[in-house]
Design a protein around this motif. Structure first.
Motif, PDB file in Angstrom:
ATOM      1  N   GLU A  87       0.820  -1.215   0.000  1.00  0.00           N
ATOM      2  CA  GLU A  87       0.000   0.000   0.000  1.00  0.00           C
ATOM      3  C   GLU A  87       0.852   1.262   0.000  1.00  0.00           C
ATOM      4  O   GLU A  87       0.389   2.339  -0.377  1.00  0.00           O
ATOM      5  N   ASP A  94       0.072   9.219  -8.129  1.00  0.00           N
ATOM      6  CA  ASP A  94      -0.052   9.695  -6.753  1.00  0.00           C
ATOM      7  C   ASP A  94       0.147  11.207  -6.659  1.00  0.00           C
ATOM      8  O   ASP A  94       1.142  11.746  -7.146  1.00  0.00           O
ATOM      9  N   GLY A  97      -0.698  14.508  -1.531  1.00  0.00           N
ATOM     10  CA  GLY A  97      -1.411  13.955  -0.376  1.00  0.00           C
ATOM     11  C   GLY A  97      -1.310  12.442  -0.297  1.00  0.00           C
ATOM     12  O   GLY A  97      -1.180  11.874   0.792  1.00  0.00           O
ATOM     13  N   ASP A  98      -1.354  11.787  -1.447  1.00  0.00           N
ATOM     14  CA  ASP A  98      -1.212  10.324  -1.482  1.00  0.00           C
ATOM     15  C   ASP A  98       0.166   9.910  -0.979  1.00  0.00           C
ATOM     16  O   ASP A  98       0.295   8.948  -0.210  1.00  0.00           O
ATOM     17  N   LEU A 100       2.105  11.620   1.019  1.00  0.00           N
ATOM     18  CA  LEU A 100       2.169  11.866   2.465  1.00  0.00           C
ATOM     19  C   LEU A 100       1.479  10.753   3.239  1.00  0.00           C
ATOM     20  O   LEU A 100       1.999  10.286   4.258  1.00  0.00           O
ATOM     21  N   GLU A 101       0.326  10.307   2.758  1.00  0.00           N
ATOM     22  CA  GLU A 101      -0.393   9.204   3.423  1.00  0.00           C
ATOM     23  C   GLU A 101       0.470   7.940   3.450  1.00  0.00           C
ATOM     24  O   GLU A 101       0.544   7.247   4.459  1.00  0.00           O
ATOM     25  N   LYS A 102       1.129   7.649   2.335  1.00  0.00           N
ATOM     26  CA  LYS A 102       1.983   6.463   2.258  1.00  0.00           C
ATOM     27  C   LYS A 102       3.187   6.608   3.195  1.00  0.00           C
ATOM     28  O   LYS A 102       3.568   5.654   3.873  1.00  0.00           O
ATOM     29  N   ILE A 104       3.294   8.374   5.930  1.00  0.00           N
ATOM     30  CA  ILE A 104       2.784   8.241   7.299  1.00  0.00           C
ATOM     31  C   ILE A 104       2.677   6.761   7.668  1.00  0.00           C
ATOM     32  O   ILE A 104       3.073   6.354   8.766  1.00  0.00           O
ATOM     33  N   THR A 105       2.185   5.948   6.754  1.00  0.00           N
ATOM     34  CA  THR A 105       2.092   4.504   6.994  1.00  0.00           C
ATOM     35  C   THR A 105       3.474   3.903   7.234  1.00  0.00           C
ATOM     36  O   THR A 105       3.664   3.118   8.169  1.00  0.00           O
ATOM     37  N   THR A 145       2.089  14.347   9.075  1.00  0.00           N
ATOM     38  CA  THR A 145       0.686  14.579   9.395  1.00  0.00           C
ATOM     39  C   THR A 145       0.354  16.064   9.277  1.00  0.00           C
ATOM     40  O   THR A 145      -0.683  16.437   8.710  1.00  0.00           O
ATOM     41  N   LEU A 148       0.259  17.011   5.599  1.00  0.00           N
ATOM     42  CA  LEU A 148      -0.968  16.522   4.982  1.00  0.00           C
ATOM     43  C   LEU A 148      -2.141  17.420   5.353  1.00  0.00           C
ATOM     44  O   LEU A 148      -2.960  17.778   4.500  1.00  0.00           O
ATOM     45  N   GLN A 149      -2.213  17.810   6.611  1.00  0.00           N
ATOM     46  CA  GLN A 149      -3.296  18.688   7.068  1.00  0.00           C
ATOM     47  C   GLN A 149      -3.256  20.025   6.322  1.00  0.00           C
ATOM     48  O   GLN A 149      -4.283  20.515   5.857  1.00  0.00           O
TER      49      GLN A 149
END
Length: 158
Positions: A87, A94, A97-98, A100-102, A104-105, A145, A148-149
């Motif tokens: 993931e 991407d 934001g995508d 950043l989400e990755k 963060i994971t 985070t 992303l915010q």
């Protein structure tokens, strides 16, 4: 698979993980400019510093003997798709934001890994180096985070 790992083995795995993180962030930074590039390039640099720090710790540890194929395979598994899950793989489409989400994971998974490493080391050595790294990885998580915010707010999605 039950493989007896030493502190040296675990720090070797951590070096592999940090090097992979540096490549991940460098590749992500190459996709963006401005604030995004600065954040991701900075994270790549920090990951390289972490790898260097772990190399210094590793130099001071007694080596646990030969690196067998089984040990090497196990270490690669520990630092492979358990941290950089499918993931978290970047795709051409991407958006920032995508990514950043990755990221963060990946950082959450890294904190879990280093916490497990610290617990494994508790009996054999001081976990101070790992404690410092856990705090830094949590800091990466917070920076990502926050970024992303801000990105979501600019897009009107927050």
């Amino acid at each position: 698979m039950s493989v007896a790992l030493s502190a040296a083995d675990l720090f070797s795995a951590a070096i592999l993980l940090e090097e992979k993180g540096a490549r991940f962030y460098s590749e992500a930074a190459a996709r963006f400019s401005g604030e995004g590039k600065k954040l991701l390039s900075g994270l790549a640099s920090m990951e390289r510093v972490h790898a260097g720090r772990f190399r210094k710790v590793l130099e001071g540890l007694p080596q646990a003997g030969e690196m067998t194929e089984e040990k090497e395979s196990y270490l690669r598994m520990l630092t492979g798709d358990r941290i950089f899950t499918p993931e978290a793989e970047m795709e051409k489409r991407d958006a920032y934001g995508d990514i950043l989400e990755k990221a963060i994971t990946v950082e959450k998974n890294s904190v879990f890994f280093y916490t497990a490493v610290k617990d494994s080391l508790a009996q054999s050595m001081d976990g101070t180096a790992v404690d410092l790294l856990i705090r830094e990885e949590i800091g990466h998580f917070q920076s990502l985070t926050d970024a992303l915010q801000r990105w979501l707010e600019r897009k009107g999605e927050a």
